[in-house]
Design a protein around this motif. Structure first.
Motif, short mmCIF file in Angstrom:
data_model
loop_
_atom_site.label_atom_id
_atom_site.label_comp_id
_atom_site.label_asym_id
_atom_site.label_seq_id
_atom_site.Cartn_x
_atom_site.Cartn_y
_atom_site.Cartn_z
N LYS A 168 -36.33 -105.10 17.05
CA LYS A 168 -35.88 -104.45 15.83
C LYS A 168 -34.95 -103.29 16.15
N LYS A 169 -35.26 -102.55 17.21
CA LYS A 169 -34.44 -101.40 17.59
C LYS A 169 -33.04 -101.86 18.00
N LEU A 170 -32.96 -102.98 18.69
CA LEU A 170 -31.67 -103.52 19.10
C LEU A 170 -30.82 -103.91 17.89
N VAL A 171 -31.45 -104.55 16.92
CA VAL A 171 -30.74 -104.95 15.70
C VAL A 171 -30.24 -103.71 14.96
N TYR A 172 -31.09 -102.70 14.84
CA TYR A 172 -30.68 -101.46 14.17
C TYR A 172 -29.56 -100.76 14.94
N ALA A 173 -29.64 -100.76 16.25
CA ALA A 173 -28.60 -100.12 17.05
C ALA A 173 -27.26 -100.85 16.89
N LEU A 174 -27.30 -102.18 16.90
CA LEU A 174 -26.07 -102.95 16.71
C LEU A 174 -25.50 -102.76 15.31
N ALA A 175 -26.37 -102.69 14.30
CA ALA A 175 -25.90 -102.45 12.93
C ALA A 175 -25.24 -101.08 12.84
N LEU A 176 -25.82 -100.10 13.51
CA LEU A 176 -25.25 -98.76 13.51
C LEU A 176 -23.87 -98.75 14.18
N VAL A 177 -23.76 -99.46 15.29
CA VAL A 177 -22.48 -99.54 15.99
C VAL A 177 -21.42 -100.19 15.11
N PHE A 178 -21.78 -101.27 14.43
CA PHE A 178 -20.82 -101.93 13.54
C PHE A 178 -20.40 -101.03 12.39
N ILE A 179 -21.36 -100.36 11.77
CA ILE A 179 -21.05 -99.48 10.64
C ILE A 179 -20.15 -98.34 11.08
N LEU A 180 -20.47 -97.70 12.18
CA LEU A 180 -19.65 -96.60 12.66
C LEU A 180 -18.29 -97.09 13.17
N GLY A 181 -18.27 -98.25 13.76
CA GLY A 181 -17.02 -98.79 14.28
C GLY A 181 -16.02 -99.14 13.20
N PHE A 182 -16.49 -99.69 12.10
CA PHE A 182 -15.58 -100.09 11.03
C PHE A 182 -15.24 -98.94 10.09
N SER A 183 -16.06 -97.91 10.07
CA SER A 183 -15.77 -96.80 9.15
C SER A 183 -14.89 -95.73 9.79
N ALA A 184 -14.75 -95.74 11.09
CA ALA A 184 -13.94 -94.72 11.77
C ALA A 184 -12.45 -95.01 11.58
N ASN A 185 -11.68 -93.96 11.37
CA ASN A 185 -10.24 -94.10 11.24
C ASN A 185 -9.59 -93.79 12.58
N PRO A 186 -8.99 -94.77 13.22
CA PRO A 186 -8.35 -94.50 14.51
C PRO A 186 -7.07 -93.68 14.32
N THR A 187 -6.88 -92.70 15.16
CA THR A 187 -5.67 -91.89 15.11
C THR A 187 -5.08 -91.81 16.50
N ILE B 236 -18.59 -103.48 24.25
CA ILE B 236 -19.94 -102.89 24.23
C ILE B 236 -21.00 -103.98 24.22
N LEU B 237 -20.80 -105.02 23.40
CA LEU B 237 -21.77 -106.12 23.35
C LEU B 237 -21.87 -106.83 24.70
N LEU B 238 -20.75 -107.05 25.36
CA LEU B 238 -20.78 -107.67 26.69
C LEU B 238 -21.53 -106.82 27.68
N LEU B 239 -21.30 -105.50 27.62
CA LEU B 239 -22.01 -104.61 28.54
C LEU B 239 -23.52 -104.63 28.28
N ILE B 240 -23.90 -104.70 27.01
CA ILE B 240 -25.33 -104.76 26.67
C ILE B 240 -25.93 -106.04 27.20
N LEU B 241 -25.22 -107.16 27.05
CA LEU B 241 -25.75 -108.44 27.52
C LEU B 241 -25.83 -108.50 29.04
N ILE B 242 -24.85 -107.91 29.71
CA ILE B 242 -24.84 -107.96 31.17
C ILE B 242 -25.92 -107.05 31.75
N LEU B 243 -26.05 -105.88 31.18
CA LEU B 243 -27.03 -104.93 31.72
C LEU B 243 -28.34 -105.20 31.09
#
Length: 102
Positions: free
Chosen positions: A2-21, A95-102
């Motif tokens: 469950k923690k992994l799913v929540y962490a991935l959801a958090l990463v997706f939410i923060l990743g898509f809401s950030a404005n790259p500059t 990030i997902l690849l690094l999580i899967l590898i490690l």
């Protein structure tokens, strides 16, 4: 699990809401050759010329051609600047690849 799913959801939410500059002063400045400097100067002169134009008397097709020309010059100027830019999607995949590898 469950923690992994929540962490991935958090990463997706923060990743898509950030404005790259783009950073204003990059530390990894690329030295341009003389030919590239001349090309860059020509591009900036043309952009300033277009900014100073009176566009009210131009037809629709002429304004469209100016926009197209400006987009091409912008892409050429960015290509000369160098640097590597990563999209949000690429960062998430890494990030997902690094999580899967490690």
């Amino acid at each position: 699990m469950k923690k992994l799913v929540y962490a991935l959801a958090l990463v997706f939410i923060l990743g898509f809401s950030a404005n790259p500059t783009m950073a204003a002063d990059r530390k990894d400045k690329v030295e341009l050759t003389a030919e590239q400097q001349v090309q860059l100067k020509r591009i900036t002169d043309r952009v300033e010329e277009i900014k100073g134009m009176d566009k009210s008397d131009l037809s629709k097709s002429e304004r469209k051609a100016l926009r197209k020309e400006l987009k091409e010059m912008k892409s050429q100027a960015r290509a000369m600047g160098g640097g590597v830019y990563l999209s949000v999607g690429a960062i998430i995949i890494i990030i997902l690849l690094l999580i899967l590898i490690l």
